[in-house]
Structure formats: structure tokens, C-alpha cells
Design a protein around this motif. Structure first.
Motif, PDB file in Angstrom:
ATOM      1  N   GLY A 137       0.721  -1.260  -0.185  1.00  0.00           N
ATOM      2  CA  GLY A 137       0.084   0.112   0.003  1.00  0.00           C
ATOM      3  C   GLY A 137       0.787   1.206  -0.015  1.00  0.00           C
ATOM      4  N   TYR A 138       0.602   2.241  -1.053  1.00  0.00           N
ATOM      5  CA  TYR A 138       1.340   3.340  -0.998  1.00  0.00           C
ATOM      6  C   TYR A 138       0.666   4.510  -0.663  1.00  0.00           C
ATOM      7  CZ  TYR A 138       4.253   0.000  -3.746  1.00  0.00           C
ATOM      8  OH  TYR A 138       4.793  -1.416  -4.022  1.00  0.00           O
ATOM      9  N   GLU A 139       1.128   5.365  -0.178  1.00  0.00           N
ATOM     10  CA  GLU A 139       0.528   6.708   0.173  1.00  0.00           C
ATOM     11  C   GLU A 139       1.110   7.644  -1.099  1.00  0.00           C
ATOM     12  OE1 GLU A 139      -0.893   7.480   4.898  1.00  0.00           O
ATOM     13  OE2 GLU A 139       1.342   7.717   4.240  1.00  0.00           O
ATOM     14  N   THR A 140       0.345   8.258  -1.750  1.00  0.00           N
ATOM     15  CA  THR A 140       0.696   9.128  -3.037  1.00  0.00           C
ATOM     16  C   THR A 140       0.070  10.582  -2.874  1.00  0.00           C
ATOM     17  OG1 THR A 140      -0.706   8.455  -4.824  1.00  0.00           O
ATOM     18  CG2 THR A 140       1.217   7.206  -4.381  1.00  0.00           C
ATOM     19  N   GLU A 141       0.583  11.570  -3.782  1.00  0.00           N
ATOM     20  CA  GLU A 141      -0.231  12.694  -3.928  1.00  0.00           C
ATOM     21  C   GLU A 141      -1.819  12.640  -4.353  1.00  0.00           C
ATOM     22  OE1 GLU A 141       2.091  15.331  -6.383  1.00  0.00           O
ATOM     23  OE2 GLU A 141       3.551  15.457  -4.775  1.00  0.00           O
ATOM     24  N   ASN A 142      -1.853  11.507  -5.051  1.00  0.00           N
ATOM     25  CA  ASN A 142      -3.202  11.132  -5.808  1.00  0.00           C
ATOM     26  C   ASN A 142      -4.112  10.432  -4.922  1.00  0.00           C
ATOM     27  OD1 ASN A 142      -2.580  13.108  -7.948  1.00  0.00           O
ATOM     28  ND2 ASN A 142      -1.264  11.300  -8.945  1.00  0.00           N
ATOM     29  N   GLY A 143      -3.582   9.943  -3.790  1.00  0.00           N
ATOM     30  CA  GLY A 143      -4.298   9.040  -2.953  1.00  0.00           C
ATOM     31  C   GLY A 143      -3.509   7.668  -2.702  1.00  0.00           C
ATOM     32  N   GLY A 146      -2.807   0.638  -3.922  1.00  0.00           N
ATOM     33  CA  GLY A 146      -2.919  -0.615  -3.445  1.00  0.00           C
ATOM     34  C   GLY A 146      -3.585  -0.747  -2.124  1.00  0.00           C
ATOM     35  N   ASP A 147      -3.320  -1.685  -1.043  1.00  0.00           N
ATOM     36  CA  ASP A 147      -4.081  -2.071  -0.011  1.00  0.00           C
ATOM     37  C   ASP A 147      -3.643  -1.053   1.234  1.00  0.00           C
ATOM     38  OD1 ASP A 147      -5.291  -3.228   2.201  1.00  0.00           O
ATOM     39  OD2 ASP A 147      -4.522  -5.180   1.557  1.00  0.00           O
ATOM     40  N   PRO A 148      -4.544  -0.132   1.640  1.00  0.00           N
ATOM     41  CA  PRO A 148      -4.218   0.872   2.905  1.00  0.00           C
ATOM     42  C   PRO A 148      -3.852  -0.073   3.977  1.00  0.00           C
ATOM     43  CG  PRO A 148      -6.345   1.163   1.726  1.00  0.00           C
ATOM     44  CD  PRO A 148      -5.838   0.033   1.056  1.00  0.00           C
ATOM     45  N   HIS A 149      -4.261  -1.231   4.217  1.00  0.00           N
ATOM     46  CA  HIS A 149      -3.970  -1.958   5.376  1.00  0.00           C
ATOM     47  C   HIS A 149      -2.327  -2.527   5.543  1.00  0.00           C
ATOM     48  CE1 HIS A 149      -3.453  -5.588   7.874  1.00  0.00           C
ATOM     49  NE2 HIS A 149      -4.342  -5.176   8.580  1.00  0.00           N
ATOM     50  N   SER A 150      -1.524  -2.199   4.226  1.00  0.00           N
ATOM     51  CA  SER A 150      -0.215  -2.512   4.166  1.00  0.00           C
ATOM     52  C   SER A 150       0.765  -1.225   4.129  1.00  0.00           C
ATOM     53  CB  SER A 150       0.050  -3.441   2.811  1.00  0.00           C
ATOM     54  OG  SER A 150      -0.611  -4.552   2.950  1.00  0.00           O
ATOM     55  N   ILE A 151       0.124  -0.131   4.494  1.00  0.00           N
ATOM     56  CA  ILE A 151       0.921   1.049   4.281  1.00  0.00           C
ATOM     57  C   ILE A 151       2.002   0.992   5.344  1.00  0.00           C
ATOM     58  CG2 ILE A 151       0.806   3.714   4.701  1.00  0.00           C
ATOM     59  CD1 ILE A 151      -2.046   3.666   3.557  1.00  0.00           C
ATOM     60  N   ARG A 168      -1.625  -1.328  -7.940  1.00  0.00           N
ATOM     61  CA  ARG A 168      -2.429  -1.669  -6.937  1.00  0.00           C
ATOM     62  C   ARG A 168      -2.266  -3.003  -6.233  1.00  0.00           C
ATOM     63  NH1 ARG A 168      -8.596  -1.215  -8.328  1.00  0.00           N
ATOM     64  NH2 ARG A 168      -8.040  -2.455 -10.002  1.00  0.00           N
ATOM     65  N   PHE A 169      -1.565  -4.064  -6.819  1.00  0.00           N
ATOM     66  CA  PHE A 169      -1.323  -5.351  -6.660  1.00  0.00           C
ATOM     67  C   PHE A 169       0.225  -5.748  -6.641  1.00  0.00           C
ATOM     68  CE2 PHE A 169      -5.518  -5.104  -8.191  1.00  0.00           C
ATOM     69  CZ  PHE A 169      -6.354  -5.450  -7.277  1.00  0.00           C
ATOM     70  N   ASP A 170       1.010  -5.039  -5.844  1.00  0.00           N
ATOM     71  CA  ASP A 170       2.472  -5.359  -5.826  1.00  0.00           C
ATOM     72  C   ASP A 170       2.596  -6.477  -4.591  1.00  0.00           C
ATOM     73  OD1 ASP A 170       3.068  -3.476  -7.644  1.00  0.00           O
ATOM     74  OD2 ASP A 170       4.171  -2.100  -6.525  1.00  0.00           O
ATOM     75  N   LEU A 171       3.249  -7.494  -4.885  1.00  0.00           N
ATOM     76  CA  LEU A 171       3.272  -8.500  -3.990  1.00  0.00           C
ATOM     77  C   LEU A 171       4.661  -8.077  -2.876  1.00  0.00           C
ATOM     78  CD1 LEU A 171       3.303 -11.890  -5.781  1.00  0.00           C
ATOM     79  CD2 LEU A 171       1.654 -11.114  -4.171  1.00  0.00           C
ATOM     80  N   LEU A 172       4.175  -7.694  -1.536  1.00  0.00           N
ATOM     81  CA  LEU A 172       5.260  -7.598  -0.642  1.00  0.00           C
ATOM     82  C   LEU A 172       6.288  -8.615  -0.444  1.00  0.00           C
ATOM     83  CD1 LEU A 172       2.739  -5.951   2.082  1.00  0.00           C
ATOM     84  CD2 LEU A 172       4.674  -4.524   0.818  1.00  0.00           C
ATOM     85  N   PRO A 173       7.443  -8.134   0.090  1.00  0.00           N
ATOM     86  CA  PRO A 173       8.533  -9.229   0.403  1.00  0.00           C
ATOM     87  C   PRO A 173       8.160  -9.799   1.584  1.00  0.00           C
ATOM     88  CG  PRO A 173       9.347  -7.160   0.925  1.00  0.00           C
ATOM     89  CD  PRO A 173       7.778  -6.809   0.284  1.00  0.00           C
ATOM     90  N   ILE A 174       8.982 -11.141   2.084  1.00  0.00           N
ATOM     91  CA  ILE A 174       9.093 -11.588   3.282  1.00  0.00           C
ATOM     92  C   ILE A 174      10.090 -11.251   4.335  1.00  0.00           C
ATOM     93  CG2 ILE A 174       9.099 -13.707   4.494  1.00  0.00           C
ATOM     94  CD1 ILE A 174       7.939 -15.153   2.064  1.00  0.00           C
ATOM     95  N   GLN A 212      -8.021  -8.537  -8.703  1.00  0.00           N
ATOM     96  CA  GLN A 212      -7.580  -9.944  -8.650  1.00  0.00           C
ATOM     97  C   GLN A 212      -7.300 -10.138  -6.922  1.00  0.00           C
ATOM     98  OE1 GLN A 212      -3.887  -8.826 -10.673  1.00  0.00           O
ATOM     99  NE2 GLN A 212      -2.953  -9.298  -8.856  1.00  0.00           N
ATOM    100  N   TRP A 213      -6.873 -11.331  -6.603  1.00  0.00           N
ATOM    101  CA  TRP A 213      -6.538 -11.474  -5.308  1.00  0.00           C
ATOM    102  C   TRP A 213      -5.614 -12.745  -5.334  1.00  0.00           C
ATOM    103  CZ3 TRP A 213      -6.638  -7.959  -2.102  1.00  0.00           C
ATOM    104  CH2 TRP A 213      -6.324  -8.217  -0.783  1.00  0.00           C
ATOM    105  N   TYR A 214      -4.863 -12.794  -4.474  1.00  0.00           N
ATOM    106  CA  TYR A 214      -4.038 -14.297  -4.277  1.00  0.00           C
ATOM    107  C   TYR A 214      -4.905 -15.281  -3.740  1.00  0.00           C
ATOM    108  CZ  TYR A 214      -3.740 -11.901   0.469  1.00  0.00           C
ATOM    109  OH  TYR A 214      -3.643 -11.623   1.284  1.00  0.00           O
ATOM    110  N   ALA A 215      -4.366 -16.760  -4.064  1.00  0.00           N
ATOM    111  CA  ALA A 215      -5.196 -17.922  -3.644  1.00  0.00           C
ATOM    112  C   ALA A 215      -4.875 -18.298  -2.188  1.00  0.00           C
ATOM    113  CB  ALA A 215      -4.778 -18.889  -4.680  1.00  0.00           C
ATOM    114  N   LEU A 216      -3.954 -17.977  -1.662  1.00  0.00           N
ATOM    115  CA  LEU A 216      -3.616 -18.595  -0.306  1.00  0.00           C
ATOM    116  C   LEU A 216      -3.497 -17.691   0.693  1.00  0.00           C
ATOM    117  CD1 LEU A 216      -2.409 -21.428   0.424  1.00  0.00           C
ATOM    118  CD2 LEU A 216      -0.346 -20.490   0.486  1.00  0.00           C
TER     119      LEU A 216
END
Length: 364
Positions: A137-143, A146-151, A168-174, A212-216
Motif C-alpha cells: 500500500g502506497y501513500e501518494t499525492e493522488n491518494g 494498493g492495500d491501505p492495510h499494508s501502508i 495496486r497489486f504489488d506483492l510485498l517481500p517476506i 485480482q486476489w491471491y489464492a492462499l
């Protein structure tokens, strides 16, 4: 005798071993096992679970999880013993293997990987992610993109040197931390992450939303407690209930907030709440999620079927003379809860061990 500071650990072990071995049909071995545990605690202030104890303990923890509606399948949990791993690289490889194994080409296997337990109250392995697979989730000048939960976690990853593509759907690293050392991040190999594009069975325009969404769904930040032993890294997964995606992840105002967009596709007026446009959009979004997962051959369950399965679980527990615990506020589905038997019942919300517990986030 066990010294005073270890008495509580032994008592927890005694309760667990007695119940575990009774359920496994090994009551005749309880006393000899407890004697061995007592000796171990006297010498080292801890004891080590056998694989059989670890396996059944993890299953019992799922069975005791008050917030889970999917507990009918508690004894089908696949337990992966990873207690011999120490380095971040070893842990990362094991987590990637877990994702591939549990995804199983869409035929999801409920699975848990259990790493080294805490030693003297300190974590030996800790996974910073809430879920192993999650979108940034990214905070940008235009809002927010991605996922606000992950900011917050996205910022933590960026500070460590990770950079996403800004979609909007970048996979975060572990992010993995071992024995108090600085955390290390690992990019998720895209070829092991199964993602499902969301389409609708009768509305072609739905595809224009590019959802889209991930399966697992793989929870990775909870603590597993078995017989007084605490495993701070024990990521586990089942399969999705459709409403988790369609009524929460994609619909919540503080998540992807897609109901206004779905209403637009449906041609609904959003000027007045009394038209129930949100309800209509919510149902169609959930229809789309279920349709898309089934079309992709990915395990998923609708909330009505899940409620029926939970009713069978309740019956099984009664037949086994086990007290049923549950958190009503979590067990009722977020769509049409009053149409399920759960809505009309009450549950005992006390915590029974073994169980999974929330932990403070290490990056706060």
C-alpha cells in the motif's frame, strides 16, 4: 522436584500431554512421558516436543481457534516441522516451499510450518509479515494505491531497501528475523504465488475493474502455544471463505473500497442509501469472487456452506464431549449473517490451549 519458576511450564505440559496422548490412544505412555519432561525441565528449564506431539498440538490449536469458522477440518492439517532451521535463508526457503506445497496448483492444503520455539522468552525466528502473501500500500499525492492495510509495513520494507512497482497489486517481500539479528527481506518469487483475476459470470464489464486476489491466505504473525512451549513463527493457512475477499478485502472502506465501482458497473444510483445499492453491489462482488476462484480451479467456500460445515463441527465436538468455544463476532459471516444458524446462537469465548495468539508487531 521442579524449581518454582518451572512449575508453571510443567503444569502446562502435563495438561497438554494428558489430553494429547488420551486423544491419540496412548494413555499408557502418559506417565513415562511426563517423567521425561520433568527431568528435561529440571535440567534445561524447557522440553522438546516429539513430532507427534507437535503435529497433534497444532491440530488442537486450530480446533480451539475461537474466531475460525472452518474448524471442521482441524484434523486434516498438514504439519511441516522446521525446528531445525536457523538462518534467514533457510527460513525463507522453507516459507517458499510452504507456499508451493499448500497452494497445490489451486487444490489448497491446510498447512502449518513450525520453526524454533522461543528460548528463555526470546524469539529464535520471527516473521514480520501479517500474511506471507499480501499486497503493498502506497501513500501518494493522488491518494492511496494498493492495500491501505499494508501502508505501514510497506514503508518498513522500503526503509530496508525494497522497492515495488507502485501498482495496486504489488506483492510485498517476506521479512525474517532470527535470534534478535537485524531483519532480512526476501522478494516473493512470482512463479509460486497463484493469483486469481476477478470476473463476473454474467457481467462482462466487471473485468474492466482489473481486480485480482491471491489464492492462499497464509497468516504468519501469530504465536502458537502448545503445552507451555511458544512458537513465535508458525505460519498457517486454510482456504478462503469468499466473503473474506468479496465483503472485506475488496469492499471495506479502509481497504480497496470497490463497492462504488461495482455499483457503477451495475448502473446503480448511489445518491441515496435507501436504494440499498451497497447491498446489491456487495452481493455481485461476492458472486464474482466465488465464480472467479472456481473458474480458476482454486479452493474456496461460500459463507452458507461454511456455516453448515461449522454446524457439523459443533455436532462432532458435542459427540466427543469437548466444550465448544467460539467468538460470535468473528464466526458470523459479513454477508447475510442472520441466514446462518450461527447468528442465532451464543458461544463461550474463553481461550483454551493449545491455541494461536496475537503478538505485538516487531516494527512498531
Amino acid at each position: 522436584m521442579i524449581v518454582k519458576q518451572n512449575q508453571e511450564l510443567y503444569m502446562e505440559a502435563e495438561r497438554f500431554i494428558t489430553r494429547c496422548y488420551t486423544e491419540l490412544g496412548k494413555s499408557q505412555e502418559i506417565q513415562s512421558r511426563l517423567q521425561a519432561i520433568e527431568g528435561s525441565i529440571q535440567e534445561t528449564s524447557q522440553y522438546v516436543h516429539t513430532f507427534e506431539e507437535l503435529e497433534h498440538g497444532a491440530k488442537m490449536a486450530w480446533r480451539n481457534s475461537n474466531r475460525c469458522i472452518g474448524r471442521l477440518f482441524w484434523d486434516k492439517l498438514h504439519v511441516l516441522d522446521k525446528r531445525d532451521l536457523s538462518t534467514p535463508n533457510e527460513v525463507a526457503t522453507a516459507l517458499f516451499d510452504h507456499i508451493s506445497y499448500a497452494t497445490n496448483q489451486g487444490n489448497i492444503l491446510p498447512t502449518i510450518s513450525i520453526f524454533k520455539p522461543q528460548a528463555h522468552g526470546k524469539d529464535q525466528v520471527r516473521i514480520w509479515n501479517h500474511q506471507l502473501i499480501r499486497y503493498a500500500g502506497y501513500e501518494t499525492e493522488n491518494g492511496i494505491i494498493g492495500d491501505p492495510h499494508s501502508i505501514l509495513f510497506t514503508k518498513v520494507c522500503q526503509e530496508m531497501g525494497w522497492n515495488g512497482d507502485g501498482t495496486r497489486f504489488d506483492l510485498l517481500p517476506i521479512v525474517i528475523q532470527t535470534s534478535g539479528n537485524p531483519p532480512t527481506f526476501y522478494a516473493l518469487p512470482k512463479d509460486i504465488v497463484l493469483e486469481v483475476p476477478i470476473t463476473h459470470p454474467s457481467l462482462e464489464a466487471f473485468a474492466s475493474l482489473d481486480l485480482q486476489w491471491y489464492a492462499l491466505p497464509l497468516i504468519s504473525d501469530m504465536l502458537l502455544e502448545i503445552g507451555g512451549i511458544q512458537y513465535s513463527a508458525a505460519p498457517f493457512n486454510g482456504w478462503y471463505m469468499g466473503t473474506e475477499i468479496g465483503a472485506r478485502n475488496l469492499a471495506d472502506l479502509n481497504r480497496y473500497n470497490q463497492l462504488p465501482e461495482v455499483a457503477r458497473i451495475l448502473g446503480l444510483s448511489t445518491e441515496r442509501e435507501s436504494t440499498l445499492w451497497r447491498d446489491k453491489a456487495l452481493v455481485e462482488l461476492n458472486i464474482a469472487v466465488l465464480h472467479s476462484f472456481k473458474q480458476a480451479g482454486v479452493s474456496i467456500v461460500d459463507h452458507h456452506t461454511a456455516a453448515h460445515q461449522f454446524q457439523l463441527f459443533e455436532k462432532q465436538e458435542k459427540e466427543k464431549n469437548r466444550a465448544l468455544t467460539g467468538d460470535w463476532t468473528w464466526l458470523i459471516p459479513p454477508v447475510s449473517p442472520a441466514t446462518t444458524h450461527i447468528f442465532h446462537q451464543s458461544y463461550d469465548d474463553r481461550m483454551v490451549t493449545p491455541n494461536y495468539y496475537y503478538q505485538a508487531k516487531p516494527y512498531k
